[in-house]
Enzyme design. Structure first.
Site, PDB file in Angstrom:
ATOM      1  N   ARG A 102       0.821  -1.218   0.000  1.00  0.00           N
ATOM      2  CA  ARG A 102       0.000   0.000   0.000  1.00  0.00           C
ATOM      3  C   ARG A 102       0.849   1.260   0.000  1.00  0.00           C
ATOM      4  O   ARG A 102       0.317   2.361   0.017  1.00  0.00           O
ATOM      5  CB  ARG A 102      -0.919   0.017   1.233  1.00  0.00           C
ATOM      6  CG  ARG A 102      -2.122  -0.883   1.119  1.00  0.00           C
ATOM      7  CD  ARG A 102      -3.021  -0.736   2.329  1.00  0.00           C
ATOM      8  NE  ARG A 102      -2.357  -1.173   3.547  1.00  0.00           N
ATOM      9  CZ  ARG A 102      -2.497  -0.606   4.738  1.00  0.00           C
ATOM     10  NH1 ARG A 102      -3.252   0.447   4.872  1.00  0.00           N
ATOM     11  NH2 ARG A 102      -1.893  -1.100   5.791  1.00  0.00           N
ATOM     12  N   LYS A 122       0.672   6.251   1.520  1.00  0.00           N
ATOM     13  CA  LYS A 122       0.123   4.985   1.993  1.00  0.00           C
ATOM     14  C   LYS A 122      -1.372   4.990   1.696  1.00  0.00           C
ATOM     15  O   LYS A 122      -2.119   5.817   2.224  1.00  0.00           O
ATOM     16  CB  LYS A 122       0.365   4.801   3.493  1.00  0.00           C
ATOM     17  CG  LYS A 122      -0.015   3.421   4.005  1.00  0.00           C
ATOM     18  CD  LYS A 122       0.451   3.216   5.440  1.00  0.00           C
ATOM     19  CE  LYS A 122       0.111   1.800   5.919  1.00  0.00           C
ATOM     20  NZ  LYS A 122       0.573   1.556   7.309  1.00  0.00           N
ATOM     21  N   GLY A 135      -4.478  -2.028  -2.533  1.00  0.00           N
ATOM     22  CA  GLY A 135      -3.527  -0.955  -2.282  1.00  0.00           C
ATOM     23  C   GLY A 135      -4.127   0.287  -1.667  1.00  0.00           C
ATOM     24  O   GLY A 135      -3.437   1.285  -1.456  1.00  0.00           O
ATOM     25  N   ARG A 192       3.563   9.706   4.646  1.00  0.00           N
ATOM     26  CA  ARG A 192       4.423   9.548   5.814  1.00  0.00           C
ATOM     27  C   ARG A 192       5.885   9.740   5.409  1.00  0.00           C
ATOM     28  O   ARG A 192       6.251   9.564   4.243  1.00  0.00           O
ATOM     29  CB  ARG A 192       4.205   8.197   6.486  1.00  0.00           C
ATOM     30  CG  ARG A 192       4.442   6.986   5.618  1.00  0.00           C
ATOM     31  CD  ARG A 192       4.133   5.710   6.378  1.00  0.00           C
ATOM     32  NE  ARG A 192       4.483   4.522   5.600  1.00  0.00           N
ATOM     33  CZ  ARG A 192       4.347   3.278   6.041  1.00  0.00           C
ATOM     34  NH1 ARG A 192       3.886   3.065   7.265  1.00  0.00           N
ATOM     35  NH2 ARG A 192       4.682   2.251   5.289  1.00  0.00           N
ATOM     36  N   ARG A 199      13.849  -1.899   6.054  1.00  0.00           N
ATOM     37  CA  ARG A 199      13.370  -2.855   7.046  1.00  0.00           C
ATOM     38  C   ARG A 199      14.293  -4.065   7.115  1.00  0.00           C
ATOM     39  O   ARG A 199      15.071  -4.325   6.190  1.00  0.00           O
ATOM     40  CB  ARG A 199      11.965  -3.331   6.653  1.00  0.00           C
ATOM     41  CG  ARG A 199      10.968  -2.209   6.436  1.00  0.00           C
ATOM     42  CD  ARG A 199       9.851  -2.641   5.485  1.00  0.00           C
ATOM     43  NE  ARG A 199       8.921  -1.550   5.213  1.00  0.00           N
ATOM     44  CZ  ARG A 199       7.817  -1.324   5.917  1.00  0.00           C
ATOM     45  NH1 ARG A 199       7.496  -2.134   6.916  1.00  0.00           N
ATOM     46  NH2 ARG A 199       7.026  -0.317   5.643  1.00  0.00           N
ATOM     47  N   ASP A 269       9.176  -7.858   8.789  1.00  0.00           N
ATOM     48  CA  ASP A 269       8.999  -6.844   7.747  1.00  0.00           C
ATOM     49  C   ASP A 269       8.467  -5.533   8.313  1.00  0.00           C
ATOM     50  O   ASP A 269       8.401  -4.536   7.589  1.00  0.00           O
ATOM     51  CB  ASP A 269       8.072  -7.366   6.644  1.00  0.00           C
ATOM     52  CG  ASP A 269       6.735  -7.849   7.177  1.00  0.00           C
ATOM     53  OD1 ASP A 269       6.727  -8.875   7.879  1.00  0.00           O
ATOM     54  OD2 ASP A 269       5.710  -7.210   6.900  1.00  0.00           O
TER      55      ASP A 269
END
Length: 514
Positions: A102, A122, A135, A192, A199, A269
């Site tokens: 997403r 997002k 998504g 964001r 990650r 993740d």
């Protein structure tokens, strides 16, 4: 906003797929795929974070010219948007290739001080990593993402942040509790930001694919851009990187415990190599203290990600990262030693944090027993985590006696419970007497480490309900409160969760549904 400053750092470094095809698929030997946001015709701005925009270098927001950008529509020509691939362990099991299902990157921006920030949407549409999903994101999850990331920032907890929240103008179908009752909900998009969204899973993917050369390139890129303190070369550089990730992760867990945050989905993740709080889904701030509390219905019945297990799970996740980096570090003894030292470091930092919450200047002999007694008391009496320390601090105002704390602040009518609480307060007074700092200094320690306001799920629930009906009064109050968490701006928020919210979906437990 000055959108022409946004650059694409990730795509310049690693092999990618430029097809722009958003059909969900495996993308072996690729760390990213170029993909365009879906675009939305009738967006509506809910909130824009002007302070953050100025801080990262985007400048002043103009709703007429910039609103479409906030939902991924009408992009500047210099932007080539993309999504990244990563892998991960989910609820303890290897899940294989995952990726930004997403999230779509706009790129990276640098402010006047040279600080870089990545920017991503997002909820702006499907990517090759959406795994047959759409998504999109819904309003409730987007409100939670925006408000909680900003709340964590002002609580001084390392975190990703939120630049904007806007309605997409579309309705999205979701089954909020996976109960076979899907419904239409308002769609929304959050932008964001973070220094990086790298990650554990990015490294796990390359290791699983045996792409050792690309894994080295990613490690070199990460160290160069985000770990400037590491100046070694060769294998030592990678060892220092892993040590630093372990330290940052432990420090983050301690901060989560300090403020009472429960993430709920600590899959590999969802773990940042920079030690940031990332991916705010079915999280919760603690109401009553419970080491076994998990806010995620998907985490039942095992409670793998319960509040009291977060440090342990962080270490488990680091083991998985170590397994991936072994292809490059190739020093099993070093990795084992570093991972075994994680627990020692974590518990030392954890107990030092508790000392500050209680107003103690430092750890001393016997504190282990004191903290154990406190935990037992909190759980047995179902005391509210935030309110407990706020009321304990009020004793230093010399307006509240311990007897008043017992009978008024905590509402302990049961004689047996009152006796246990009285016994604990007696132990607390004894422990305070062993401080060499003044009462005022103790009080200051408590004020700096115990928030007056935390963003509880029932408040988020109320805020989302109001926004669904076009009302923004509570949103504005919550923004003021979360920007000043160590002050009591709104006494009406300093209460236990009202009984009427018990068992209501979204007020105590949530699903992973977005």
């Amino acid at each position: 906003m000055n959108l022409n400053q946004i650059k694409q750092p990730f795509t310049e470094q690693f092999p990618g797929d430029f097809s722009g095809d958003t059909m969900q698929r495996q993308t072996p030997k690729m760390l990213f795929s170029t993909v365009e946001p879906s675009g939305f015709e009738n967006p509506e701005l809910i909130i824009f974070n002007q302070k953050l925009s100025d801080e990262i270098g985007l400048g002043q927001f103009n709703e007429k010219s910039d609103l479409n950008f906030l939902v991924g529509t009408d992009l500047p020509q210099n932007i080539k948007t993309y999504a990244t691939a990563y892998a991960g362990h989910q609820f303890g099991n290897w899940a294989g290739q995952l990726g930004d299902g997403r999230a779509i990157y706009a790129g990276e921006i640098k402010n006047d001080m040279g600080k870089k920030s990545e920017i991503q949407w997002k909820g702006a549409g499907a990517t090759p990593y959406s795994r047959h999903a759409d998504g999109r994101a819904v309003l409730r999850s987007s409100v939670r993402e925006y408000l909680m990331s900003e709340a964590m920032f002002h609580l001084k907890v390392p975190t990703t942040r939120a630049l904007s929240l806007a309605l997409s103008g579309e309705n999205v179908v979701r089954d909020i509790m996976y109960s076979g009752n899907p419904q239409y909900e308002k769609g929304a998009v959050v932008i964001r930001t973070a220094e990086s969204f790298l990650r554990f899973g990015h490294f796990e993917l390359l290791a699983a694919q045996k792409e050792t050369d690309t894994l080295k390139k990613l490690l070199d890129f990460t160290v160069k851009n985000y770990f400037p303190e590491i100046i070694s070369e060769g294998e030592q550089k990678y060892q220092e990187f892993f040590t630093a990730v372990c330290t940052k992760t432990a420090d983050l867990m301690v901060e989560w415990y300090r403020v009472g945050f429960v993430h709920g989905v600590m899959n590999t993740d969802n773990m940042s190599v920079l030690g940031l709080s990332i991916d705010f889904g079915p999280y919760s701030m603690l109401d009553e203290y419970d080491l076994n509390f998990t806010p995620n219905t998907t985490d039942l019945p095992g409670r793998r990600y319960a509040f009291g297990k977060q440090g342990q799970i962080a270490q488990w996740n680091l083991w998985q990262l170590a397994n991936s980096l072994f292809q490059v570090i190739k020093d099993e003894k070093f990795l084992e030693k570093t991972l075994n030292e994680f627990g020692t470091y974590f518990w030392k930092k954890h107990d030092e944090m508790l000392c500050r919450k209680f107003g103690f200047e430092k750890l001393i002999s016997g504190d282990d027993d004191f903290f154990s007694q406190w935990q037992s008391l909190m759980q047995e009496l179902s005391l509210d985590y935030t309110l407990f320390f706020n009321q304990l601090e009020s004793h230093f105002n010399q307006k509240t006696t311990f007897e008043q704390l017992q009978k008024i602040s905590y509402g302990l009518i049961d004689d047996e419970k009152l006796e246990k609480f009285t016994s604990f307060l007696s132990e607390y007074e004894k422990r305070l007497s062993q401080n060499s700092i003044s009462s005022e200094e103790s009080k200051k320690l408590m004020q700096e480490n115990n928030p007056k306001f935390t963003l509880r799920n029932y408040l988020l629930y109320q805020c989302i309900e109001e926004l669904e009906h076009g009302k923004r009064d509570l949103l504005e109050k919550l923004i003021t409160a979360l920007e000043n968490p160590y002050e009591e701006k709104f006494p009406e928020f300093s209460v236990k969760r009202p009984d009427g919210f018990e068992g209501v979906a979204g007020c105590s437990m949530l699903s992973c549904s977005s």
